[in-house]
Design a protein around this motif. Structure first.
Motif, PDB file in Angstrom:
ATOM      1  N   GLY A  65       0.794  -1.225   0.000  1.00 60.41           N
ATOM      2  CA  GLY A  65       0.000   0.000   0.000  1.00 60.41           C
ATOM      3  C   GLY A  65       0.826   1.275   0.000  1.00 60.41           C
ATOM      4  O   GLY A  65       0.275   2.375  -0.110  1.00 60.41           O
ATOM      5  N   MET A  66       2.141   1.136   0.127  1.00 59.62           N
ATOM      6  CA  MET A  66       2.999   2.333   0.139  1.00 59.62           C
ATOM      7  C   MET A  66       3.158   2.885  -1.270  1.00 59.62           C
ATOM      8  O   MET A  66       3.440   2.151  -2.211  1.00 59.62           O
ATOM      9  N   LYS A  67       2.986   4.193  -1.408  1.00 56.10           N
ATOM     10  CA  LYS A  67       3.033   4.822  -2.733  1.00 56.10           C
ATOM     11  C   LYS A  67       4.468   4.984  -3.244  1.00 56.10           C
ATOM     12  O   LYS A  67       4.704   5.024  -4.441  1.00 56.10           O
ATOM     13  N   SER A  68       5.416   5.090  -2.321  1.00 50.33           N
ATOM     14  CA  SER A  68       6.798   5.342  -2.713  1.00 50.33           C
ATOM     15  C   SER A  68       7.634   4.071  -2.601  1.00 50.33           C
ATOM     16  O   SER A  68       7.610   3.391  -1.573  1.00 50.33           O
ATOM     17  N   GLU A  69       8.389   3.767  -3.663  1.00 52.84           N
ATOM     18  CA  GLU A  69       9.268   2.598  -3.601  1.00 52.84           C
ATOM     19  C   GLU A  69      10.381   2.816  -2.571  1.00 52.84           C
ATOM     20  O   GLU A  69      10.861   1.874  -1.955  1.00 52.84           O
ATOM     21  N   LEU A  70      10.756   4.080  -2.355  1.00 48.96           N
ATOM     22  CA  LEU A  70      11.760   4.397  -1.333  1.00 48.96           C
ATOM     23  C   LEU A  70      11.272   3.943   0.046  1.00 48.96           C
ATOM     24  O   LEU A  70      12.024   3.351   0.828  1.00 48.96           O
ATOM     25  N   HIS A  71       9.991   4.216   0.342  1.00 44.20           N
ATOM     26  CA  HIS A  71       9.418   3.786   1.616  1.00 44.20           C
ATOM     27  C   HIS A  71       9.307   2.267   1.685  1.00 44.20           C
ATOM     28  O   HIS A  71       9.541   1.659   2.736  1.00 44.20           O
ATOM     29  N   GLN A  72       8.930   1.656   0.561  1.00 41.06           N
ATOM     30  CA  GLN A  72       8.832   0.195   0.520  1.00 41.06           C
ATOM     31  C   GLN A  72      10.186  -0.449   0.818  1.00 41.06           C
ATOM     32  O   GLN A  72      10.277  -1.378   1.623  1.00 41.06           O
ATOM     33  N   ARG A  73      11.220   0.070   0.181  1.00 35.05           N
ATOM     34  CA  ARG A  73      12.560  -0.494   0.383  1.00 35.05           C
ATOM     35  C   ARG A  73      13.043  -0.241   1.809  1.00 35.05           C
ATOM     36  O   ARG A  73      13.726  -1.079   2.395  1.00 35.05           O
ATOM     37  N   GLY A  74      12.676   0.909   2.367  1.00 42.30           N
ATOM     38  CA  GLY A  74      13.013   1.189   3.755  1.00 42.30           C
ATOM     39  C   GLY A  74      12.350   0.195   4.697  1.00 42.30           C
ATOM     40  O   GLY A  74      12.994  -0.367   5.595  1.00 42.30           O
ATOM     41  N   PHE A  75      11.060  -0.043   4.480  1.00 43.18           N
ATOM     42  CA  PHE A  75      10.297  -0.993   5.297  1.00 43.18           C
ATOM     43  C   PHE A  75      10.914  -2.390   5.218  1.00 43.18           C
ATOM     44  O   PHE A  75      11.111  -3.060   6.235  1.00 43.18           O
ATOM     45  N   LEU A  76      11.241  -2.817   4.004  1.00 42.78           N
ATOM     46  CA  LEU A  76      11.786  -4.164   3.812  1.00 42.78           C
ATOM     47  C   LEU A  76      13.200  -4.286   4.381  1.00 42.78           C
ATOM     48  O   LEU A  76      13.558  -5.319   4.952  1.00 42.78           O
ATOM     49  N   SER A  77      13.989  -3.226   4.256  1.00 43.85           N
ATOM     50  CA  SER A  77      15.355  -3.288   4.790  1.00 43.85           C
ATOM     51  C   SER A  77      15.339  -3.445   6.310  1.00 43.85           C
ATOM     52  O   SER A  77      16.228  -4.094   6.883  1.00 43.85           O
ATOM     53  N   VAL A  78      14.331  -2.867   6.958  1.00 40.88           N
ATOM     54  CA  VAL A  78      14.190  -3.038   8.407  1.00 40.88           C
ATOM     55  C   VAL A  78      13.982  -4.517   8.744  1.00 40.88           C
ATOM     56  O   VAL A  78      14.501  -5.020   9.743  1.00 40.88           O
ATOM     57  N   ARG A  79      13.231  -5.226   7.895  1.00 37.30           N
ATOM     58  CA  ARG A  79      13.019  -6.672   8.136  1.00 37.30           C
ATOM     59  C   ARG A  79      14.323  -7.443   7.970  1.00 37.30           C
ATOM     60  O   ARG A  79      14.551  -8.444   8.662  1.00 37.30           O
ATOM     61  N   HIS A  80      15.196  -6.990   7.088  1.00 33.45           N
ATOM     62  CA  HIS A  80      16.511  -7.623   6.972  1.00 33.45           C
ATOM     63  C   HIS A  80      17.369  -7.327   8.205  1.00 33.45           C
ATOM     64  O   HIS A  80      18.132  -8.188   8.666  1.00 33.45           O
ATOM     65  N   LEU A  81      17.241  -6.104   8.743  1.00 35.05           N
ATOM     66  CA  LEU A  81      17.942  -5.789   9.988  1.00 35.05           C
ATOM     67  C   LEU A  81      17.442  -6.669  11.132  1.00 35.05           C
ATOM     68  O   LEU A  81      18.225  -7.124  11.965  1.00 35.05           O
ATOM     69  N   LEU A  82      16.134  -6.912  11.176  1.00 39.48           N
ATOM     70  CA  LEU A  82      15.583  -7.808  12.199  1.00 39.48           C
ATOM     71  C   LEU A  82      16.273  -9.168  12.139  1.00 39.48           C
ATOM     72  O   LEU A  82      16.622  -9.752  13.166  1.00 39.48           O
ATOM     73  N   SER A  83      16.474  -9.662  10.916  1.00 43.19           N
ATOM     74  CA  SER A  83      17.100 -10.984  10.775  1.00 43.19           C
ATOM     75  C   SER A  83      18.550 -10.959  11.245  1.00 43.19           C
ATOM     76  O   SER A  83      19.068 -11.968  11.731  1.00 43.19           O
ATOM     77  N   GLU A  84      19.202  -9.797  11.139  1.00 43.82           N
ATOM     78  CA  GLU A  84      20.568  -9.662  11.669  1.00 43.82           C
ATOM     79  C   GLU A  84      20.585  -9.832  13.192  1.00 43.82           C
ATOM     80  O   GLU A  84      21.591 -10.229  13.777  1.00 43.82           O
ATOM     81  N   PHE A  85      19.459  -9.510  13.828  1.00 43.76           N
ATOM     82  CA  PHE A  85      19.324  -9.693  15.274  1.00 43.76           C
ATOM     83  C   PHE A  85      18.781 -11.083  15.634  1.00 43.76           C
ATOM     84  O   PHE A  85      18.648 -11.421  16.800  1.00 43.76           O
ATOM     85  N   GLY A  86      18.436 -11.864  14.597  1.00 34.76           N
ATOM     86  CA  GLY A  86      17.872 -13.190  14.858  1.00 34.76           C
ATOM     87  C   GLY A  86      16.358 -13.206  14.939  1.00 34.76           C
ATOM     88  O   GLY A  86      15.764 -14.191  15.390  1.00 34.76           O
ATOM     89  N   TYR A  87      15.717 -12.118  14.505  1.00 31.41           N
ATOM     90  CA  TYR A  87      14.251 -12.034  14.526  1.00 31.41           C
ATOM     91  C   TYR A  87      13.689 -12.124  13.115  1.00 31.41           C
ATOM     92  O   TYR A  87      14.405 -11.971  12.123  1.00 31.41           O
ATOM     93  N   THR A  88      12.378 -12.343  13.045  1.00 30.30           N
ATOM     94  CA  THR A  88      11.662 -12.281  11.770  1.00 30.30           C
ATOM     95  C   THR A  88      10.533 -11.269  11.897  1.00 30.30           C
ATOM     96  O   THR A  88      10.263 -10.744  12.985  1.00 30.30           O
TER      97      THR A  88
END
Length: 208
Positions: free
Chosen positions: A43-66
């Motif tokens: 639902g995000m209009k900006s791909e920049l925001h989408q990539r930001g949101f998704l990159s946070v999920r990759h950071l979560l995995s760096e901490f061992g979370y999903t």
């Protein structure tokens, strides 16, 4: 995967910063998102925001979370199911996550001249030590904004105002740390704050 920086703040607290260089598809494909997270990102209009949101999920995995380990309360504050405290930020091409045993807040901001135009909205006491003619003025304003935004995320209390309730004591950019106070409803709270600058961005974080 561009994990840009990892900072061990103390034995209970870690900061991780991601430089967002991947495409939307490259970020999305390895992730297993909850249906509500997928709905949100689509639902995000900006791909920049989408990539930001998704990159946070990759950071979560760096901490061992999903993504399944993360949830938000009614004030929009993120929480982890195991009880640890988390704060999240993203700005343009960087995102950051701080995880701790204690309440924390983090913010990343791009250093931009236009922050001087809105300074009167979030700066009060700090004008006493800021020099508007200094080359460091924009950088210092960005630190102050980042610290106050981090405090706001930590407290997540509707009604708090950057200018009235948050105070950042004088600091030198080279020190990369200062102290901040919250003065709210007759109570005062003291926080240690740290900040770092990289590639035209400022990251600030606060811990009690």
């Amino acid at each position: 995967m561009p994990l840009y920086k990892s900072i061990s703040v103390n034995s209970q607290t870690t900061v991780k910063i991601w430089k967002i260089e991947e495409s939307y598809d490259a970020l999305l494909s390895p992730l297993e998102l909850r249906p509500e997270s997928l709905t949100r990102v689509l639902g995000m209009k900006s791909e920049l925001h989408q990539r930001g949101f998704l990159s946070v999920r990759h950071l979560l995995s760096e901490f061992g979370y999903t993504d399944q380990d993360l949830f938000y309360d009614e004030n929009g504050k993120p929480h982890l199911k195991d009880g640890k405290h988390i704060s999240i930020t993203h700005s343009f091409t960087f995102s950051g996550v701080i995880v701790s045993d204690n309440e924390v807040g983090i913010d990343i901001e791009k250093q931009r001249e236009k922050i001087s135009i809105i300074a009167h909205k979030f700066v009060d006491y700090e004008f006493e030590y800021l020099n508007k003619n200094s080359d460091a003025y924009i950088r210092k304003l960005t630190v102050i904004w980042g610290v106050k935004e981090s405090l706001y995320k930590l407290f997540a209390t509707p009604g708090m105002l950057f200018k009235e309730h948050f105070l950042v004591i004088p600091f030198m950019l080279k020190d990369e740390n200062t102290v901040a106070w919250i003065d709210y409803e007759g109570k005062k709270y003291r926080y240690n704050t740290a900040f770092l600058e990289f590639e035209g961005f400022t990251c600030a974080y606060v811990i009690p």
